[in-house]
Design an enzyme around this catalytic site. Structure first.
Site, short mmCIF file in Angstrom:
data_model
loop_
_atom_site.label_atom_id
_atom_site.label_comp_id
_atom_site.label_asym_id
_atom_site.label_seq_id
_atom_site.Cartn_x
_atom_site.Cartn_y
_atom_site.Cartn_z
N HIS A 119 0.85 -1.19 0.00
CA HIS A 119 0.00 0.00 0.00
C HIS A 119 0.89 1.24 0.00
O HIS A 119 1.98 1.23 0.57
CB HIS A 119 -0.90 -0.01 1.24
N GLU B 187 -3.97 1.91 -7.27
CA GLU B 187 -4.34 2.98 -6.35
C GLU B 187 -3.44 4.19 -6.57
O GLU B 187 -2.36 4.27 -5.96
CB GLU B 187 -4.17 2.51 -4.90
P1 PGA Z 1 -9.62 6.07 0.44
O1 PGA Z 1 -8.38 5.08 0.72
O2 PGA Z 1 -10.73 5.24 -0.11
O3 PGA Z 1 -9.95 6.65 1.78
O4 PGA Z 1 -9.14 7.10 -0.53
C1 PGA Z 1 -8.09 4.04 -0.16
C2 PGA Z 1 -6.87 3.29 0.29
O5 PGA Z 1 -5.95 3.90 0.86
O6 PGA Z 1 -6.78 2.06 0.09
#
Ligand code: PGA
Length: 254
Positions: A94, A164
């Site tokens: 992440h 992401e």
């Molecule tokens: P968010 O976070 O949906 O609050 O933008 C997503 C993540 O960090 O996996």
């Protein structure tokens, strides 16, 4: 199967709040799985043993695992111990873990340890920002190649990838990426994966979107082909999370 994953990060502040969310999500988990949706919650590890039970279709995961299962790693989150508590999914790489120092090399080791321990690993990739020269494509391709260095093709069935973009994550983000941003990056990721792994296997790896997903935009990512969503803030709003799970269910043909 579509994967709707709640990444709780270091929330909520009390176990009773955590139990409350889980109770509501459990209510819809059976119906979701029958409708082709696997809901997954990745709570903070301290809550895992109080939440994870095998009594429903709701799957639990962790937000990171350590590089190996040695028993002398102060402060590390052991994959084996988490697995023994009932976690089945592990988020690895992440952007918040990358910001704390996880390199692609470290991530590749964590991935290997996770799948060898029996987890389904969710590898997160995503560019920090976007520029007009579109270098973000090569940034993400490099993350994929290096993080999956040495990953055995036989374990690809236990791999999920979440795109992401860092600029779209968290409450400082202006907005989510657009479904088209996701679609274009998914094509690039698919191509990169087919260069590294046998085509048939590479084509079956689920590609998820994450970053400011909410009940309003969730469906647009699924409609454009995302195999699921990785959700931070909205996974802590019980009603919103349940609504997102619901919108992912494919209606039965009459
Ligand atoms: P968010 O976070 O949906 O609050 O933008 C997503 C993540 O960090 O996996």
């Amino acid at each position: 199967m579509k994967y709707i994953i709640g990444n709780w990060k270091t929330n909520p502040n009390t176990l009773s709040e955590a139990k409350e969310i889980v109770k509501e999500v459990k209510r819809v988990a059976n119906k979701a799985v029958l409708g082709g949706v696997q809901p997954i919650i990745c709570p903070p590890n301290v809550y895992l043993s109080s939440l994870a039970t095998n009594t429903t279709k709701l799957v639990f995961g962790v937000q990171d695992v350590w590089l190996n299962n040695d028993n002398s790693e102060t402060g590390a989150n052991s994959a084996l111990l988490s697995k023994n508590l009932g976690a089945q999914v592990a988020i690895i790489g992440h952007s918040e873990a990358r910001a704390r120092g996880d390199t692609n090399e470290v991530i590749s080791k964590k991935l290997l340890n996770a799948v060898k321990t029996g987890f389904t690993a969710v590898l997160c990739v995503g560019e920090i920002s976007r520029d007009s020269k579109a270098t973000y494509y090569s940034e993400v391709a490099t993350q994929l190649r290096e993080s999956l260095e040495g990953f055995p093709a036989s374990k690809l069935v236990s791999l999920i990838i979440a795109y992401e973009p860092v600029w779209a994550i968290g409450d400082k983000a202006k907005s989510a990426a657009s479904p088209t941003d996701f679609y274009e990056m998914a094509m690039l990721m698919r191509r990169t994966l087919t260069e590294q792994f046998p085509k048939d296997k590479a084509f079956n790896i689920p590609l998820l979107y994450g970053g400011s997903v909410d009940k309003k935009n969730a469906k647009s990512f699924l409609d454009i082909g995302a195999d699921g969503l990785l959700i931070g803030r909205s996974s802590l709003k019980t009603k919103d999370f349940v609504e997102i799970i619901d919108c992912a269910i494919t209606p039965k043909k009459k």
